[in-house]
Design a protein around this motif. Structure first.
Motif, PDB file in Angstrom:
ATOM      1  N   GLU A  92       0.857  -1.188   0.000  1.00  0.00           N
ATOM      2  CA  GLU A  92       0.000   0.000   0.000  1.00  0.00           C
ATOM      3  C   GLU A  92       0.895   1.241   0.000  1.00  0.00           C
ATOM      4  O   GLU A  92       1.685   1.413  -0.922  1.00  0.00           O
ATOM      5  N   ASP A  93       0.852   2.067   1.047  1.00  0.00           N
ATOM      6  CA  ASP A  93       1.657   3.294   1.054  1.00  0.00           C
ATOM      7  C   ASP A  93       2.924   3.187   1.903  1.00  0.00           C
ATOM      8  O   ASP A  93       3.583   4.196   2.170  1.00  0.00           O
ATOM      9  N   VAL A  94       3.266   1.967   2.317  1.00  0.00           N
ATOM     10  CA  VAL A  94       4.421   1.779   3.192  1.00  0.00           C
ATOM     11  C   VAL A  94       5.558   1.107   2.422  1.00  0.00           C
ATOM     12  O   VAL A  94       5.365   0.018   1.860  1.00  0.00           O
ATOM     13  N   PRO A  95       6.746   1.700   2.376  1.00  0.00           N
ATOM     14  CA  PRO A  95       7.878   1.024   1.729  1.00  0.00           C
ATOM     15  C   PRO A  95       8.221  -0.269   2.476  1.00  0.00           C
ATOM     16  O   PRO A  95       8.341  -0.277   3.705  1.00  0.00           O
ATOM     17  N   VAL A  96       8.360  -1.355   1.734  1.00  0.00           N
ATOM     18  CA  VAL A  96       8.662  -2.646   2.356  1.00  0.00           C
ATOM     19  C   VAL A  96       9.958  -2.611   3.157  1.00  0.00           C
ATOM     20  O   VAL A  96      10.031  -3.198   4.249  1.00  0.00           O
ATOM     21  N   PRO A  97      11.028  -1.908   2.699  1.00  0.00           N
ATOM     22  CA  PRO A  97      12.251  -1.859   3.522  1.00  0.00           C
ATOM     23  C   PRO A  97      12.021  -1.240   4.898  1.00  0.00           C
ATOM     24  O   PRO A  97      12.717  -1.599   5.855  1.00  0.00           O
ATOM     25  N   ARG A 109      13.140  -3.097   8.320  1.00  0.00           N
ATOM     26  CA  ARG A 109      14.058  -2.497   9.296  1.00  0.00           C
ATOM     27  C   ARG A 109      13.486  -2.579  10.713  1.00  0.00           C
ATOM     28  O   ARG A 109      14.216  -2.795  11.679  1.00  0.00           O
ATOM     29  N   VAL A 110      12.172  -2.426  10.838  1.00  0.00           N
ATOM     30  CA  VAL A 110      11.549  -2.431  12.162  1.00  0.00           C
ATOM     31  C   VAL A 110      11.355  -3.851  12.689  1.00  0.00           C
ATOM     32  O   VAL A 110      11.607  -4.130  13.865  1.00  0.00           O
ATOM     33  N   VAL A 111      10.912  -4.757  11.817  1.00  0.00           N
ATOM     34  CA  VAL A 111      10.489  -6.092  12.251  1.00  0.00           C
ATOM     35  C   VAL A 111      11.572  -7.129  11.995  1.00  0.00           C
ATOM     36  O   VAL A 111      11.584  -8.177  12.628  1.00  0.00           O
ATOM     37  N   VAL A 118       2.600  -9.036   9.665  1.00  0.00           N
ATOM     38  CA  VAL A 118       2.364  -7.598   9.727  1.00  0.00           C
ATOM     39  C   VAL A 118       1.165  -7.267   8.852  1.00  0.00           C
ATOM     40  O   VAL A 118       1.021  -7.804   7.747  1.00  0.00           O
ATOM     41  N   LEU A 119       0.280  -6.395   9.340  1.00  0.00           N
ATOM     42  CA  LEU A 119      -0.855  -5.927   8.556  1.00  0.00           C
ATOM     43  C   LEU A 119      -0.651  -4.453   8.235  1.00  0.00           C
ATOM     44  O   LEU A 119      -0.410  -3.639   9.127  1.00  0.00           O
ATOM     45  N   VAL A 120      -0.758  -4.134   6.941  1.00  0.00           N
ATOM     46  CA  VAL A 120      -0.636  -2.755   6.469  1.00  0.00           C
ATOM     47  C   VAL A 120      -2.021  -2.238   6.104  1.00  0.00           C
ATOM     48  O   VAL A 120      -2.822  -2.952   5.493  1.00  0.00           O
ATOM     49  N   ASP A 121      -2.312  -1.012   6.495  1.00  0.00           N
ATOM     50  CA  ASP A 121      -3.572  -0.367   6.124  1.00  0.00           C
ATOM     51  C   ASP A 121      -3.255   1.077   5.769  1.00  0.00           C
ATOM     52  O   ASP A 121      -3.005   1.893   6.651  1.00  0.00           O
ATOM     53  N   GLY A 122      -3.201   1.356   4.485  1.00  0.00           N
ATOM     54  CA  GLY A 122      -2.842   2.698   4.041  1.00  0.00           C
ATOM     55  C   GLY A 122      -1.383   2.990   4.296  1.00  0.00           C
ATOM     56  O   GLY A 122      -0.493   2.290   3.805  1.00  0.00           O
ATOM     57  N   ASP A 123      -1.121   4.031   5.113  1.00  0.00           N
ATOM     58  CA  ASP A 123       0.265   4.445   5.350  1.00  0.00           C
ATOM     59  C   ASP A 123       0.798   3.989   6.705  1.00  0.00           C
ATOM     60  O   ASP A 123       1.821   4.489   7.178  1.00  0.00           O
TER      61      ASP A 123
END
Length: 421
Positions: free
Chosen positions: A14-19, A23-25, A392-397
């Motif tokens: 979505e609006d989140v860069p995979v890298p 880096r976080v997880v 991880v679940l992404v929703d928008g940004d």
């Protein structure tokens, strides 16, 4: 359709860069797109518009409570195949009247669990199971709503390990014996037949097997009604396939599938239940992994990743294909080379792909396995004492960890050493 696209040369969820997520997880990690999950539910809902229907998400495809809750919030029911899945569905807020219980080996404890917590119906698969449920329901003083899963002996033309509708498969009751089975249900206490169930397999890429099976169900509906049975629901299962390999011919669309349903059973006045799992969850997820080493072999080169067969077993179990792409997009015209893409587990079967063409890669680079949202995390194990990887679940940004990676200490602490050792 999914929401994993390159922007400025970097793969985004979505609006989140995979890298950013990596880096976080850290890696390996499963990443799911909420927008894709919602869209795939909607296309099924639209395909059955105008018909009385309930879409029961087959949570065996991806049973994370956050994913199930997202489905439930959109009005989905769920199809469960174990007591554990039933409790996950309840934890996600799914009411009992939207839970269908399938599976060939329901235990008496699982039957009690569902009858106590509420259930839409049990999809029965054998006479012994039918009689056991009668005993349990009668002892509890309740009536269990049931359908019978009929086996129509239809070749789904899919992988032999996920075909379920042929006569040699373990699932269901031969359709030729349905009348006598329904007659016995009528005579057994604690059971009420409410419909018919059928499911012929998974990852179907042709509508013809569906049509053949549903035509047999339509004929059976008429026969059972003539026998005096009230058939108000038709559970038509799931199984519609997804495109795993970019560029190959796409499977039929849900709208085309819905048209087959209309043409075969749409005039019977029954509520239609379908149980999609893979098509909802499959392309909604990717698995991201890091390159550990590039190894030159005799006549071939190996890309060794930090993900392994215990994290994504489909290629090893089914010879399944997943598109594997670099998270940082290669420049146009960059020369590609073939690699065997493997993990670190001590098995030759720990191979994701052979001779797959990729641009130049180096240690620490990220790759993404597309179409990994179904039968990925749910089939993972801790083989080689490798912790289950996070989801991880992404929703928008924004994104959230919906299952954390356990520590080695947490994993080992589950073992218990007897006092006498």
């Amino acid at each position: 359709m999914d929401h994993f696209l390159y922007r400025d040369g970097v793969l985004h969820a979505e609006d989140v860069p995979v890298p950013d997520i990596a880096r976080v997880v850290s890696t390996p990690v499963y990443i799911y797109s909420a927008a894709t999950l919602r869209r795939h539910f909607q296309v099924f809902d639209e395909a059955l518009a105008g018909m009385d229907h309930l879409i029961c998400y087959a949570m065996k495809a991806n049973s994370n409570v956050a994913v199930v809750k997202l489905m439930g919030d959109m009005g989905a029911g769920v199809d469960v195949v174990s007591g554990g899945e039933y409790l996950r569905a309840k934890a996600a807020g799914i009411p009992g009247e939207r839970i269908v219980f399938s599976g060939v080996g329901k235990t008496r404890d699982e039957m009690r669990l569902a009858l106590e917590g509420g259930i839409r119906q049990f999809n029965l698969e054998s006479e012994p199971e039918m009689r056991a449920l009668s005993e349990v329901a009668t002892a509890m003083g309740v009536t269990a709503p049931v359908t019978v899963r009929v086996n129509p002996d239809v070749d789904a033309k899919t992988h032999e390990k996920i075909a379920t509708g042929k006569s040699e498969n373990k699932f269901g009751i031969p359709i030729a014996r349905a009348r006598e089975v329904y007659a016995e249900i009528r005579d057994l206490p604690g059971l009420e037949a409410v419909g018919i169930d059928v499911h012929i397999g998974s990852q179907l890429t042709d509508l013809a097997p569906f049509r053949a099976a549903y035509e047999k169900v339509a004929e059976l509906t008429g026969v059972l009604r003539e026998d005096g049975h009230t058939i108000t629901r038709l559970d038509l299962g799931g199984g519609l396939g997804i495109p795993y390999e970019h560029g190959n011919q796409a499977p039929p669309l849900p709208m085309e599938y819905g048209q087959v349903i209309r043409e075969t059973v749409g005039d019977l006045g029954c509520e239609i239940e379908i149980e999609p799992g893979r098509l909802i969850a499959g392309n909604s997820g990717i698995m991201v992994s890091s390159v550990i080493y590039l190894k030159q072999g005799e006549g071939r080169n190996f890309l060794i990743l930090d993900a392994a067969m215990n994290d994504l077993v489909r290629p090893s179990m089914y010879d399944a294909h997943h598109d594997i792409v670099p998270v940082t997009e290669a420049e146009p015209g960059v020369e590609r080379a073939p690699f065997d893409i493997v993990g670190p587990v001590c098995e030759s079967g720990d191979t994701f792909a052979k001779m797959r063409n990729l641009p130049p890669m180096t240690d620490g680079d990220l790759v993404a396995f597309r179409s990994a949202g179904a039968y990925g995390a749910v089939m993972a194990s801790e083989y080689n004492s490798r912790p289950l990887i996070p989801e991880v679940l992404v929703d928008g940004d924004h994104f959230a960890v919906i299952r954390a990676r356990p520590t080695y200490e947490e994993m080992i602490a589950r073992d218990m050493v007897p006092e006498w050792l």
